[in-house]
Design an enzyme around this catalytic site. Structure first.
Site, PDB file in Angstrom:
ATOM      1  N   THR A  86       0.863  -1.189   0.000  1.00 35.93           N
ATOM      2  CA  THR A  86       0.000   0.000   0.000  1.00 35.93           C
ATOM      3  C   THR A  86       0.900   1.240   0.000  1.00 35.93           C
ATOM      4  OG1 THR A  86      -0.153  -0.108   2.426  1.00 35.93           O
ATOM      5  CG2 THR A  86      -1.935  -1.110   1.160  1.00 35.93           C
ATOM      6  N   LYS A 207      -3.425   0.676  14.047  1.00 35.85           N
ATOM      7  CA  LYS A 207      -2.135   0.540  13.359  1.00 35.85           C
ATOM      8  C   LYS A 207      -1.543   1.907  13.023  1.00 35.85           C
ATOM      9  CE  LYS A 207       1.200  -1.016  10.692  1.00 35.85           C
ATOM     10  NZ  LYS A 207       2.409  -1.633  11.227  1.00 35.85           N
ATOM     11  N   ASN A 211       1.925   3.825  14.761  1.00 34.39           N
ATOM     12  CA  ASN A 211       3.089   4.276  14.004  1.00 34.39           C
ATOM     13  C   ASN A 211       3.275   5.779  14.090  1.00 34.39           C
ATOM     14  OD1 ASN A 211       3.852   1.740  13.282  1.00 34.39           O
ATOM     15  ND2 ASN A 211       3.285   1.891  11.134  1.00 34.39           N
ATOM     16  N   ALA A 255      18.088   9.941  19.519  1.00 34.73           N
ATOM     17  CA  ALA A 255      18.227  11.004  18.518  1.00 34.73           C
ATOM     18  C   ALA A 255      19.043  10.515  17.335  1.00 34.73           C
ATOM     19  CB  ALA A 255      18.895  12.224  19.157  1.00 34.73           C
ATOM     20  N   CYS A 263       7.338   1.896   6.655  1.00 32.75           N
ATOM     21  CA  CYS A 263       6.099   2.138   7.405  1.00 32.75           C
ATOM     22  C   CYS A 263       5.900   3.584   7.834  1.00 32.75           C
ATOM     23  CB  CYS A 263       6.051   1.230   8.631  1.00 32.75           C
ATOM     24  SG  CYS A 263       5.938  -0.524   8.237  1.00 32.75           S
TER      25      CYS A 263
END
Length: 434
Positions: A86, A207, A211, A255, A263
């Site tokens: 996707t 989901k 993320n 960092a 993703c």
């Protein structure tokens, strides 16, 4: 159980191999005949630690197979997973669902008895509704349920994540589908992995929200690192100080040069676009996306500054190309933006990565590639560490110094101690430590 996995990319291949290892009979389907032929020869198209052995053992046991024949694979399956790509859609940043929709049409045409069709691909809220609509239109007589079951696999640790997950999110309110999903994941009961059953749209949003939150943590500590450099603080100590608070936690507070991979970049963008379309904009996520995009080129400016304000005609050694260690994935890798900016500024780049150089060559054809880390450093005006592979954490620093034309090290992952590097005579620059 009989399981069919549509799509044999990263998610499909890892998930299929792990389900087979649980004892299920799994067929992985892909339209790419070359990929299927390679898998049938035992060649794994991606680098993921332990995946080659897992695939080989389950193929030998007869529980895992690969084919291009979708219809025959779906007909007798109890669960069919859609695990196709996707990617971000060109032009507007929305998730491109064309592969998902086509898979839904193909699966609808092929199903036999009651079948649970599971969306494993990362998809925007409402995609399950559209998949169900497409399938009902194609097969009004079809007996099936459409379920959302997002993946939470970290590249480089995907097998462990599948077998010892924090949670398994399943979006369905169909009692028959729930029973099938419980049986599929029954081998994980011993690990006490919680099955979280929700409505389908809620599962889809979990989901993206997960993320986006992790991307926000990364971006937050990167901005704190910039402030640390201005005020004379140490970002690693700041991160530890706030991470010891159980409400915050220490993960994703490292960092660096910005997030990348398959993703976070596309999922934050897709979530942002969905929210805008719903007239409920996510201002924090919008800022995270903008700040992360800007950060990667800012890292190139840091390298230029460390080289005296110009890199024109200078040889810059880059260690690490993949977006993170233990993968060969170059998608949205910070190295791409950093190297492009440095070459635009006139630098000559030579790079080394333990796994991703074959993936990098088509994307960065203009740079040189070294056979190992020390060859990469030979005669360079500066060393830039971009990916924190374990092999780079214990370099022979005397050998590094001898190989470099000038002992300039820009460590974008903070894998060395400033005090030690400077004592050894390096001009050392890292992230968030003045």
């Amino acid at each position: 159980m009989r399981v069919t996995m549509i799509g044999s990319g990263y998610v499909g291949l890892v998930s299929g191999a792990c389900f087979a290892d649980f004892g299920h009979e799994v067929i992985c389907v892909d339209l790419d005949a070359g990929k299927i032929a390679a898998l049938n020869r035992g060649e794994i198209p991606i680098f993921e630690p332990g995946l080659d052995e897992l695939v080989a053992s389950n193929v030998r046991a007869g529980r895992l197979s690969f084919t291009t024949e979708l219809a025959a694979s779906v007909r007798h399956a109890e669960a069919v997973f859609i695990a196709v790509g996707t990617p971000s859609r060109r032009g507007d940043g929305h998730a491109d669902l064309s592969y998902v929709h086509q898979a839904a049409r193909d699966v609808a045409a092929a199903i036999g008895g009651f079948t649970v069709v599971v969306t494993k691909s990362t998809v925007p809220v409402g995609t399950g509704d559209e998949v169900e609509r497409i399938m009902r239109e194609a097969r009004p007589d079809g007996d099936f349920a459409v379920v959302s079951n997002p993946e939470f696999l970290r590249e480089g640790a995907a097998i462990a994540d599948f077998k010892r997950p924090d949670r398994i999110v399943i979006g369905t309110e169909d009692p028959r589908a729930r029973k099938v999903m419980e049986e599929l994941y029954r081998p994980l009961y011993l690990n006490a992995a919680p099955l979280l059953f929700t409505a389908r749209r809620t599962s889809e949003l979990i989901k993206y929200a997960a993320n986006a939150y992790l991307a926000t943590k990364i971006t937050f500590i990167n901005e704190i690192a910039d402030l640390c450099e201005q005020v004379g603080a140490n970002v690693q100590e700041v991160a530890r100080g706030i991470g010891l608070d159980n409400r915050i936690g220490g993960k994703f507070l490292h960092a660096g040069p910005g997030y990348g991979g398959s993703c976070f970049p596309k999922d934050t963008l897709a979530l942002m676009k969905t929210a805008q379309d719903m007239a409920s904009p996510l201002r924090i996520v919008e800022t995270v996306v903008a700040v992360n995009d800007q950060r990667k080129r800012a890292m190139a400016r840091k390298v230029v500054a460390a080289c005296g304000g110009s890199v024109r005609g200078k040889r810059i050694a880059v260690l690490g190309l993949a977006f993170k260690p233990n993968t060969d994935d170059m998608r949205e890798a910070p190295s791409l933006a950093i190297i492009t900016a440095l070459t635009d500024a006139g630098a000559q780049i030579v790079a080394y990565d333990p796994e991703s150089m074959d993936s990098a060559r088509p994307l960065l054809p203009e740079i040189a590639y070294a056979p190992d880390a020390y060859a990469c450093l030979e005669g360079a005006d500066a060393l830039v560490i971009v990916t924190e592979w374990n092999a780079f954490r214990a370099l022979d620093l005397d050998r590094v110094k001898a190989a470099l034309k000038r002992p300039v090290v820009i460590d974008l992952r903070n894998i060395y101690r400033s005090s030690e590097m400077r004592q050894r005579g390096f001009e050392y620059l890292n992230i968030g430590n003045a």
